[in-house]
Every structure is written in C-alpha cells, then in structure tokens.
Design a protein around this motif. Structure first.
Motif, PDB file in Angstrom:
ATOM      1  N   SER A 107      -8.318   3.613  -8.177  1.00 54.79           N
ATOM      2  CA  SER A 107      -7.659   3.913  -6.909  1.00 54.79           C
ATOM      3  C   SER A 107      -8.622   3.756  -5.738  1.00 54.79           C
ATOM      4  O   SER A 107      -8.262   3.202  -4.688  1.00 54.79           O
ATOM      5  CB  SER A 107      -7.100   5.342  -6.937  1.00 54.79           C
ATOM      6  OG  SER A 107      -6.094   5.472  -7.915  1.00 54.79           O
ATOM      7  N   TYR A 123       0.839  -1.206   0.000  1.00 55.82           N
ATOM      8  CA  TYR A 123       0.000   0.000   0.000  1.00 55.82           C
ATOM      9  C   TYR A 123       0.874   1.256   0.000  1.00 55.82           C
ATOM     10  O   TYR A 123       0.612   2.223  -0.731  1.00 55.82           O
ATOM     11  CB  TYR A 123      -0.918  -0.035   1.214  1.00 55.82           C
ATOM     12  CG  TYR A 123      -1.990   1.046   1.221  1.00 55.82           C
ATOM     13  CD1 TYR A 123      -2.847   1.216   0.142  1.00 55.82           C
ATOM     14  CD2 TYR A 123      -2.151   1.879   2.335  1.00 55.82           C
ATOM     15  CE1 TYR A 123      -3.838   2.189   0.156  1.00 55.82           C
ATOM     16  CE2 TYR A 123      -3.133   2.852   2.352  1.00 55.82           C
ATOM     17  CZ  TYR A 123      -3.986   3.011   1.267  1.00 55.82           C
ATOM     18  OH  TYR A 123      -4.961   3.962   1.275  1.00 55.82           O
ATOM     19  N   LEU A 169       2.487   1.598  -3.484  1.00 54.43           N
ATOM     20  CA  LEU A 169       1.525   2.071  -4.477  1.00 54.43           C
ATOM     21  C   LEU A 169       1.289   3.568  -4.342  1.00 54.43           C
ATOM     22  O   LEU A 169       1.311   4.314  -5.338  1.00 54.43           O
ATOM     23  CB  LEU A 169       0.209   1.296  -4.319  1.00 54.43           C
ATOM     24  CG  LEU A 169      -0.954   1.756  -5.217  1.00 54.43           C
ATOM     25  CD1 LEU A 169      -0.615   1.517  -6.687  1.00 54.43           C
ATOM     26  CD2 LEU A 169      -2.240   1.018  -4.850  1.00 54.43           C
ATOM     27  N   ASN A 170       1.046   4.028  -3.117  1.00 57.12           N
ATOM     28  CA  ASN A 170       0.771   5.456  -2.909  1.00 57.12           C
ATOM     29  C   ASN A 170       1.984   6.318  -3.228  1.00 57.12           C
ATOM     30  O   ASN A 170       1.852   7.438  -3.749  1.00 57.12           O
ATOM     31  CB  ASN A 170       0.336   5.695  -1.463  1.00 57.12           C
ATOM     32  CG  ASN A 170      -1.028   5.073  -1.176  1.00 57.12           C
ATOM     33  OD1 ASN A 170      -1.861   4.950  -2.064  1.00 57.12           O
ATOM     34  ND2 ASN A 170      -1.239   4.645   0.065  1.00 57.12           N
TER      35      ASN A 170
END
Length: 547
Positions: free
Chosen positions: A92, A67, A70-71
């Motif tokens: 998203s 996570y 990805l961000n």
C-alpha cells in the motif's frame, strides 16, 4: 548465541505489535480515502481550465478515479474484519508513492502541491515499518521526483529549478524517514520497556497473591466500617470455616465475626490497645488479631493479621510443664507422704473391734477423700511428666478403627457390654498428631461418655464419628454419648481445672485432655447442638503444618 539474542531483542523492539499496526494502518487508510475524495472533488470544481494546466488530463482523471476505488475497496475490507499483514502494508505504501508521482507526472509536475502528500506517505511508511524498508520508501520517492523533473527539463524544456526542487524534496524525504525511524525506535523501546515492566509487575502481583494465599497466617484488608476488601484462604478458614471460590475477591461478601468487629472498633478508638484472643465460632481454634493502617495519612484501609494461637499455646504449655515439673517434686513429698500416713492410719483404725457404726462412716469418708486427693496428685504428676509431642502423619480411619478395637479389649467384665458405634466420612484428610497422647484423650472422653450414658439410660453406649471440616483440609473426631448432657451455664467451665459435676471426679480429666490436644496443635471443644447427650470434638491442625 549472545549476538542472536541481541538481534532478536532488537527486532522485537523495532516491530510494532500486530494490533497496533492494524490500528495505525486503518487510520492511514482513512487519510488516503479523504485525500482521494478531495482529489475527485477537485475534478468537478473548475473543469474548464484543466486542459491548459494539466499535461495528461485523461490519465490524471483515470489515476484519481483508480486511487479512490482502491482506497474504498481497502476501507471496506478492513471494515469487514480483514487484518492486513506486513506485506499488504508495504504494498500500500509503495502504491501510494507511485500513484502520487503518477498524478504529479500527468498534472503540472513537481511544482504541484501533491508533492507534499508524498512526504506524508513516506512518513506513514516509516511509522508503520520503522526499519530499513522506510529508507527504501524515501529513496523511491526521491528517484521518482528527480525522474519527473529531469523528464520535464529534457522533454518539455521546463526550468532547471524543478530539478533543484526535486532534490530538496528528496532531502526532505530522507530527513523525514531518518527522524521518524529514530522517534519510532525510541517509542517502541519505551513501549517494550513499559510492557516488560507491566508484565513483571503482573507476575510479581501473581506471585504475591500465591504467597498470600498459601500463608497459614490469615490476612484481611478492612475499611473503617469493618467491610472486608481482601481476604486470603487462611483467614477464610480460620474466621469462617471454609474458603470462597475466589477468597481474594469474594471475601467482601462475608460478614466480619462479631468478636473481631468489636476488637476493630476498640482498636480504632485506641490503636495502642491489643485485643483479647477470640473464637469466631464454637469449634474454631483460639485466634489473635493484630491491626495496622495501610495508609498512615488517610487510614482508609486497615490490614489485619489473624494468627492461630495453637503454636503459641503449645509453647506456653511447654513452659507450664517446666514449672509444674518443679512444683510436683514438692507435691510428691509434701502431700503424698502425709496422705499415705492418713490412709494407713485409717486402715489400722478400721481393724479396731471397738468402733461403732458412726466411726466406720467417718473412716469411709477418710478413705474416699484420700483416694480423691491421691487421684488429683496422680493427674498433676502425669501432666508434669508428659513428654513433648512426637507427631506422625496419620490416616484417620485405620487409626480410629484400631483404637476402638483396643479400647473394647481393655474393658473389664462389668464394662464388657459397652457399645461403641463408629462412622467415618469419605475423603477424611490425613491428620498430624502424637498417637499416644491423642489416644489418652480419646480414652478419657470414651470413659466419661460410657459412664454418663449408663447413668442416664442404663446402657453403656457412645458413638465415634470422623469427618472433615467445611474447607475439606482438616480432620476432626467426635465422641458423643447418650447421657444427660451438660447444663448450658456450665458450658464455659467444663475445661477449667478442678471443675466437675461428679462428686467422685477430680475435675482434671477434661482439662488434661485439652492440654494434650493443644500440645498437638489440635483443638478440643464442646459441640453445642440440639441433639441429646454430650458431644466433644477434636479438630486437628492442617496436615501440612509441622508441629
């Protein structure tokens, strides 16, 4: 068709603009990045007790790390200038809902505080896409929560309170979605209405500016010190002779003409006072200025209307002609008849054989002055008989060439050696005037120029020149001689009736010439320059103006 238009209007209201959507998504991604960093930090806070509290610690750690990665990747792409589309935003939001439930599943279940972050994701989805898709986010989140709770009850023997909590969260998801959809729609409608009104105001302002710029009445906005804040093209033309590239804004660089500035000062002292007509420069028409305050309370800005007095002068000329018409009927009877008797008596006396030299001189004086009085009467009668101007849109060059040729043909043998030089600038605009009346003015100016040139140099020579004013919209014609010129103290009197420096003249020639020009909304002026001789200029009205 009406249904389709309504649907299109509704869609335009429901969808935020692309720029706004990108800004909101950038803010939301900052939030996601902060949350993922906090989750990663919590992994190192108390790692000893994770085995007892988390169901699948390794999978939880992998989910947090993924996570965060990805961000971080999305943050860098946005920072590099990438503009996400609606598809990227939807993906998203879906990934956020699924990742959060994966973390719930691998940690302590639905009772974990991470469930509150799902509400934020559902809310963000409904803000970014306030449509039916927002309801799908809420439904997906509710299904995932119920699935995790049901799996925990059936497999791990958790309490049934988890299912109740999941149901409560599902209700909260839908409530959040519906509330934010309603609020977002209201905001979008308000924004669309505000945008529509702003566009209407901008269009109205543009229309007003175009109307003001195309008006033939000059408009200025001044402060109390005479500084120009706003000026249209007509005012630029009337006051300064040429408009700026952007008259509305660049007029502030102009300096107010002295007569108008003095009029402004006198009006500020006494707002009931009306200033006298004025000429900002030598060859301009006579102008009238009217003042009014834009703000009656503060009075910081003053609106000024500049009007060309040519039309008013033309109407005054018509009234003057009507009065002269009634007057000349009496003149013809009361003056010409006695004058004719005097002239006839002088002719009879001249035939007497008993006259000496002194008597002949006295008779010569009587004859000369009788002719002069008769010329004055003829001029006044011609003025009263003058018809109204019947104007045509005329090309200046061919008309001036034809006039020059016709004028030279009408010269008598004594004047056959007259020389008239003609020059015409390129791009001279059309002019609107009555040919017969303006040609009468030209004949008068040419006659005077040839006569005074001959007196000064012994040569009958003048020059004609046609050009355009500085703004390029009005034509003018100049008649210049090589005579002695006019004394500076007489410049203000040359157009007054009965003023003359020639003992044989009546003093009405230039006065009648200016009257004829004003009847055509043209302006006859004496050009003051450093060149020898005398120069008169006829400045015609704008060809678009109807006379």
């Amino acid at each position: 068709m009406a249904v389709e238009q309504a649907s299109m209007a509704d869609n335009s209201v429901r969808k935020p603009s692309d720029v706004q959507q990108v800004k909101l998504f950038r803010i939301y991604n900052h939030y996601r990045l902060v949350v993922s960093l906090m989750l990663m930090g919590l992994l190192f806070l108390d790692p000893a007790n994770f085995d007892t509290r988390f169901r699948l610690l390794d999978y939880y750690q992998a989910g947090v790390a993924g996570y965060l990665g990805l961000n971080t990747f999305i943050a860098f792409t946005i920072l590099a200038g990438f503009k996400p589309s609606q598809r990227h935003i939807t993906l998203s939001i879906l990934l956020d809902i699924l990742v959060m439930h994966w973390l719930l599943f691998t940690s302590t279940g639905i009772t974990n505080g991470l469930a509150n972050l799902v509400i934020v994701s559902v809310a963000a989805g409904n803000i970014l896409t306030p449509s039916r898709l927002g309801t799908f986010y809420a439904a997906l989140a509710a299904i995932c929560s119920l699935s995790i709770s049901s799996w925990a009850v059936l497999t791990l023997g958790e309490s049934g309170d988890d299912i109740v909590r999941a149901g409560s969260l599902g209700i909260l998801y839908f409530a959040t979605a519906f509330a934010l959809q309603y609020i977002s729609r209201r905001m979008m409608r308000s924004e669309a209405l505000a945008s529509s009104r702003a566009q209407s105001i901008a269009e109205l302002e543009q229309i007003n500016q175009q109307i003001i710029q195309r008006m033939r009445t000059g408009i200025l906005v001044l402060d109390r010190y005479g500084q120009i804040r706003l000026v249209n093209a007509a005012a630029e033309e009337l006051l300064f002779g040429a408009p700026s590239d952007d008259p509305v804004r660049l007029g502030a660089a102009r300096i107010l003409p002295q007569p108008l500035k003095l009029g402004l000062e006198s009006w500020i002292k006494d707002p009931t006072r009306r200033i006298e007509p004025f000429q900002p420069f030598q060859t301009s028409p006579v102008l009238q200025a009217n003042f009014t305050q834009l703000d009656q309370n503060r009075g910081d800005q003053i609106l000024v209307f500049i009007e060309d007095m040519s039309k008013v002068t033309q109407q005054a000329q018509q009234m003057k002609l009507a009065s002269l018409g009634r007057l000349t009927a009496g003149i013809a009877h009361e003056i010409r008849n006695p004058l004719g008797a005097i002239s006839h008596a002088a002719q009879l006396m001249e035939e007497s054989p008993h006259l000496d030299q002194g008597d002949h001189q006295m008779l010569d004086i009587i004859r000369r002055h009788s002719r002069r009085v008769n010329g004055i009467v003829e001029n006044v009668l011609d003025l009263s008989r003058r018809r109204a101007a019947h104007t045509d849109l005329t090309e200046v060059r061919p008309w001036l060439e034809e006039f020059r040729a016709d004028y030279l043909q009408t010269q008598d043998e004594e004047s056959a050696q007259s020389i008239i030089d003609l020059t015409v600038d390129s791009d001279v605009p059309f002019a609107r005037f009555d040919k017969s009346q303006i040609e009468q003015v030209m004949v008068n100016l040419c006659d005077n120029g040839l006569r005074y040139s001959h007196q000064q140099t012994g040569e009958r020579k003048i020059s004609l020149h046609a050009g355009a004013t500085v703004d390029g919209e009005r034509a003018y014609v100049e008649v210049r001689d090589v005579g002695p010129g006019i004394a500076p103290e007489h410049h203000s009197s040359v157009f007054e009736p009965f003023f003359t420096t020639d003992k044989s003249g009546t003093g009405l020639g230039l006065y009648l010439a200016r009257e004829l020009c004003e009847a055509n909304q043209a302006h006859l002026s004496l050009v003051e320059d450093d060149l020898s001789g005398c120069c008169f200029r006829i400045t015609f009205a704008h060809p678009g103006r109807l006379i």
